[in-house]
Motif scaffolding. Structure first.
Motif, PDB file in Angstrom:
ATOM      1  N   ASP A  49      -9.985 -14.983  51.528  1.00 36.67           N
ATOM      2  CA  ASP A  49      -9.240 -13.747  50.779  1.00 36.67           C
ATOM      3  C   ASP A  49      -7.942 -13.010  51.537  1.00 36.67           C
ATOM      4  O   ASP A  49      -7.398 -12.352  50.139  1.00 36.67           O
ATOM      5  N   GLU A  50      -8.184 -12.594  52.410  1.00 37.73           N
ATOM      6  CA  GLU A  50      -6.809 -12.011  52.559  1.00 37.73           C
ATOM      7  C   GLU A  50      -5.108 -13.221  52.918  1.00 37.73           C
ATOM      8  O   GLU A  50      -4.284 -12.710  51.862  1.00 37.73           O
ATOM      9  N   ILE A  51      -5.399 -14.374  52.488  1.00 37.24           N
ATOM     10  CA  ILE A  51      -4.031 -14.862  51.857  1.00 37.24           C
ATOM     11  C   ILE A  51      -3.747 -14.935  50.476  1.00 37.24           C
ATOM     12  O   ILE A  51      -2.694 -14.682  50.318  1.00 37.24           O
ATOM     13  N   HIS A  52      -5.436 -15.474  50.109  1.00 38.76           N
ATOM     14  CA  HIS A  52      -5.716 -15.341  48.416  1.00 38.76           C
ATOM     15  C   HIS A  52      -4.566 -14.022  47.790  1.00 38.76           C
ATOM     16  O   HIS A  52      -4.577 -13.360  46.782  1.00 38.76           O
ATOM     17  N   ALA A  53      -5.299 -12.266  48.931  1.00 39.83           N
ATOM     18  CA  ALA A  53      -4.597 -11.392  48.624  1.00 39.83           C
ATOM     19  C   ALA A  53      -2.433 -10.796  48.617  1.00 39.83           C
ATOM     20  O   ALA A  53      -2.822 -10.612  47.894  1.00 39.83           O
ATOM     21  N   MET A  54      -2.493 -11.946  49.849  1.00 37.98           N
ATOM     22  CA  MET A  54      -0.758 -12.171  49.971  1.00 37.98           C
ATOM     23  C   MET A  54      -0.590 -12.745  48.953  1.00 37.98           C
ATOM     24  O   MET A  54       0.510 -12.834  48.584  1.00 37.98           O
ATOM     25  N   ARG A  55      -0.889 -13.454  48.231  1.00 36.09           N
ATOM     26  CA  ARG A  55      -0.400 -15.001  47.730  1.00 36.09           C
ATOM     27  C   ARG A  55      -0.225 -14.141  46.913  1.00 36.09           C
ATOM     28  O   ARG A  55       0.451 -14.243  45.477  1.00 36.09           O
ATOM     29  N   ALA A  56      -1.533 -13.188  45.522  1.00 34.67           N
ATOM     30  CA  ALA A  56      -2.038 -11.998  43.944  1.00 34.67           C
ATOM     31  C   ALA A  56      -0.351 -11.717  44.276  1.00 34.67           C
ATOM     32  O   ALA A  56      -0.006 -10.698  43.107  1.00 34.67           O
ATOM     33  N   ARG A  57      -0.176 -11.312  45.365  1.00 36.22           N
ATOM     34  CA  ARG A  57       1.130  -9.861  45.187  1.00 36.22           C
ATOM     35  C   ARG A  57       2.275 -10.564  44.945  1.00 36.22           C
ATOM     36  O   ARG A  57       3.295  -9.774  44.511  1.00 36.22           O
ATOM     37  N   ILE A  58       2.615 -11.732  46.187  1.00 33.11           N
ATOM     38  CA  ILE A  58       3.418 -12.676  45.921  1.00 33.11           C
ATOM     39  C   ILE A  58       3.461 -13.060  44.053  1.00 33.11           C
ATOM     40  O   ILE A  58       5.394 -12.221  43.562  1.00 33.11           O
ATOM     41  N   ILE A  59       2.523 -13.583  43.504  1.00 31.15           N
ATOM     42  CA  ILE A  59       3.393 -13.631  42.320  1.00 31.15           C
ATOM     43  C   ILE A  59       3.041 -12.404  41.506  1.00 31.15           C
ATOM     44  O   ILE A  59       4.099 -12.955  40.163  1.00 31.15           O
ATOM     45  N   LEU A  60       2.309 -11.634  41.211  1.00 27.35           N
ATOM     46  CA  LEU A  60       2.932 -10.642  40.335  1.00 27.35           C
ATOM     47  C   LEU A  60       3.915  -9.397  41.010  1.00 27.35           C
ATOM     48  O   LEU A  60       3.909  -8.669  39.837  1.00 27.35           O
ATOM     49  N   ALA A  61       4.587  -9.830  41.977  1.00 26.81           N
ATOM     50  CA  ALA A  61       5.773  -9.394  42.259  1.00 26.81           C
ATOM     51  C   ALA A  61       7.038  -9.475  41.140  1.00 26.81           C
ATOM     52  O   ALA A  61       6.916 -10.315  40.603  1.00 26.81           O
ATOM     53  N   PRO A  62       7.690  -8.332  41.023  1.00 31.45           N
ATOM     54  CA  PRO A  62       8.702  -8.532  39.568  1.00 31.45           C
ATOM     55  C   PRO A  62       9.365  -9.601  39.248  1.00 31.45           C
ATOM     56  O   PRO A  62       9.584  -9.787  38.334  1.00 31.45           O
ATOM     57  N   ASP A  63       9.841 -10.056  41.009  1.00 34.82           N
ATOM     58  CA  ASP A  63      11.197 -10.999  40.568  1.00 34.82           C
ATOM     59  C   ASP A  63      10.624 -12.361  40.040  1.00 34.82           C
ATOM     60  O   ASP A  63      11.274 -13.583  40.215  1.00 34.82           O
ATOM     61  N   PHE A  64       8.716 -12.814  40.635  1.00 35.54           N
ATOM     62  CA  PHE A  64       8.494 -14.049  40.793  1.00 35.54           C
ATOM     63  C   PHE A  64       8.195 -14.287  39.200  1.00 35.54           C
ATOM     64  O   PHE A  64       7.132 -13.747  38.590  1.00 35.54           O
ATOM     65  N   THR A  65       9.130 -14.407  38.469  1.00 36.18           N
ATOM     66  CA  THR A  65       8.972 -15.411  36.837  1.00 36.18           C
ATOM     67  C   THR A  65      10.265 -16.479  37.235  1.00 36.18           C
ATOM     68  O   THR A  65      10.482 -16.461  38.212  1.00 36.18           O
ATOM     69  N   ASN A  66       9.819 -16.877  36.161  1.00 40.60           N
ATOM     70  CA  ASN A  66      10.851 -18.332  35.501  1.00 40.60           C
ATOM     71  C   ASN A  66      12.069 -18.628  35.758  1.00 40.60           C
ATOM     72  O   ASN A  66      12.892 -18.724  35.751  1.00 40.60           O
ATOM     73  N   GLU A  67      12.461 -16.656  35.709  1.00 38.25           N
ATOM     74  CA  GLU A  67      14.665 -16.989  35.671  1.00 38.25           C
ATOM     75  C   GLU A  67      14.911 -17.101  36.786  1.00 38.25           C
ATOM     76  O   GLU A  67      15.971 -17.541  37.049  1.00 38.25           O
ATOM     77  N   LYS A  68      14.013 -17.340  38.046  1.00 36.82           N
ATOM     78  CA  LYS A  68      14.256 -17.981  39.205  1.00 36.82           C
ATOM     79  C   LYS A  68      13.488 -18.850  40.065  1.00 36.82           C
ATOM     80  O   LYS A  68      14.119 -20.276  41.071  1.00 36.82           O
ATOM     81  N   VAL A  69      12.514 -18.439  39.899  1.00 33.06           N
ATOM     82  CA  VAL A  69      10.971 -19.419  40.544  1.00 33.06           C
ATOM     83  C   VAL A  69      10.319 -20.577  38.953  1.00 33.06           C
ATOM     84  O   VAL A  69       9.724 -19.594  37.766  1.00 33.06           O
ATOM     85  N   ILE A  70      10.835 -22.109  39.054  1.00 31.57           N
ATOM     86  CA  ILE A  70      10.489 -22.294  38.035  1.00 31.57           C
ATOM     87  C   ILE A  70       8.606 -23.028  37.873  1.00 31.57           C
ATOM     88  O   ILE A  70       8.392 -23.621  37.506  1.00 31.57           O
TER      89      ILE A  70
END
Length: 294
Positions: A49-70
């Motif tokens: 649950d903790e690692i999923h929450a960490m990954r969700a936080r990363i994925i939802l961060a404003p810079d985590f989009t296909n402008e830089k992460v494909i």
């Protein structure tokens, strides 16, 4: 069709692949670096649950989009989980424009002939069918080479491509990952042998059996350019392999035909205790560094 769009993004998109696929064995260490120690959760479920929450936080961060992460590589539990009520792979592609991959290997055998082969993968055909159903584009499978042992390296590459063909037959694109240990005293020699073995396997593939390669950043700059130009290779990506973010990016910047697929280097300096602003700034800084090196 999503698959065609995703294929195009993976073959020629500018950016890198985020590796968010720490498994049971590496999760406690990844959480520890994130400021979540073993005394802060009770049992395996709470840990995941903790690692999923960490990954969700990363994925939802404003810079985590296909402008830089494909692309992003997911652990199986992450694929089967949800973020904001939406299956993770679906959210990645539909909301962030990022192509989802699934880590399918089940860890490594003990070392023999200077290498570690992959353990058997029970229920593989069911997992691949499920992955396809969740909207996963491709898979990732890792072995490790510790020494320039020709017999061992040949066995690693043969096993990787055998599995890769199963993945292709299931309608997915495999990321073949024969990692070379960055501490190996025979790293450069091992990489020469590895390149030859991969080329032989690539030449034996049929039209439509396209793969990606995930390789340790080579000692000799440009060593894998010929692999990147092979008609059966969609992309060659680099693992950080234990190098710091700084060194990994520096070495990668000298490989014009490789892009990053970093895990630890992506999350360096992040912690659960950070405010949203500090977390997003630190992650954004890492993303920009890795993007620039790619």
């Amino acid at each position: 069709m999503a698959f065609e769009k995703q294929s195009e993004q993976m073959a020629s998109g500018k950016g890198f692949i985020a590796a968010l696929d720490q498994s049971g064995g590496s999760t406690p260490k990844a959480l520890g670096l994130y400021g979540v120690t073993a005394d802060m959760y009770d049992g395996e479920e709470a840990m995941f649950d903790e690692i999923h929450a960490m990954r969700a936080r990363i994925i939802l961060a404003p810079d985590f989009t296909n402008e830089k992460v494909i692309g992003a590589i997911l652990f199986e539990r992450t694929m089967r989980g949800e973020i904001n009520g939406k299956p993770t792979a679906q959210l990645l592609w539909e909301d962030r424009g990022i192509v989802p991959f699934l880590k399918i290997d089940k860890g490594l055998e003990d070392q023999a002939n200077g290498v570690q082969l992959m353990k058997p993968i029970p229920g593989l055909s069911e997992t691949l069918a499920d992955a396809k159903g969740f909207g996963i584009f491709g898979t990732k499978e890792r072995s490790v080479i510790h020494e320039a042992n020709a017999e061992g390296i040949k066995a690693v590459v043969a096993q990787q491509f055998e599995l890769g063909k199963e993945v292709v037959a299931a309608g997915l694109v495999p990321i073949i990952e024969p990692e070379v240990n960055i501490s190996s005293p025979t790293k450069a020699e091992a990489e020469d042998i590895l390149k030859s073995e991969i080329l032989a396997q690539l030449d034996a593939l049929e039209d439509g059996q396209d793969v990606m390669l995930k390789l340790t950043i080579p000692t000799q700059d440009g060593l894998y350019d010929k692999l990147a130009d092979h008609p059966r290779v969609m992309r060659v990506v680099a693992l950080s392999g234990g190098y710091s973010t700084e060194e990994a990016c520096d070495r990668l910047s000298r490989q014009p035909k490789m892009i990053a697929s970093f895990s630890r280097a992506l999350t360096e300096g992040l912690s659960k205790q950070q405010s949203e602003g500090d977390f997003n700034a630190a992650l954004g800084g890492n993303i920009t560094k890795i993007f620039n090196a790619s």
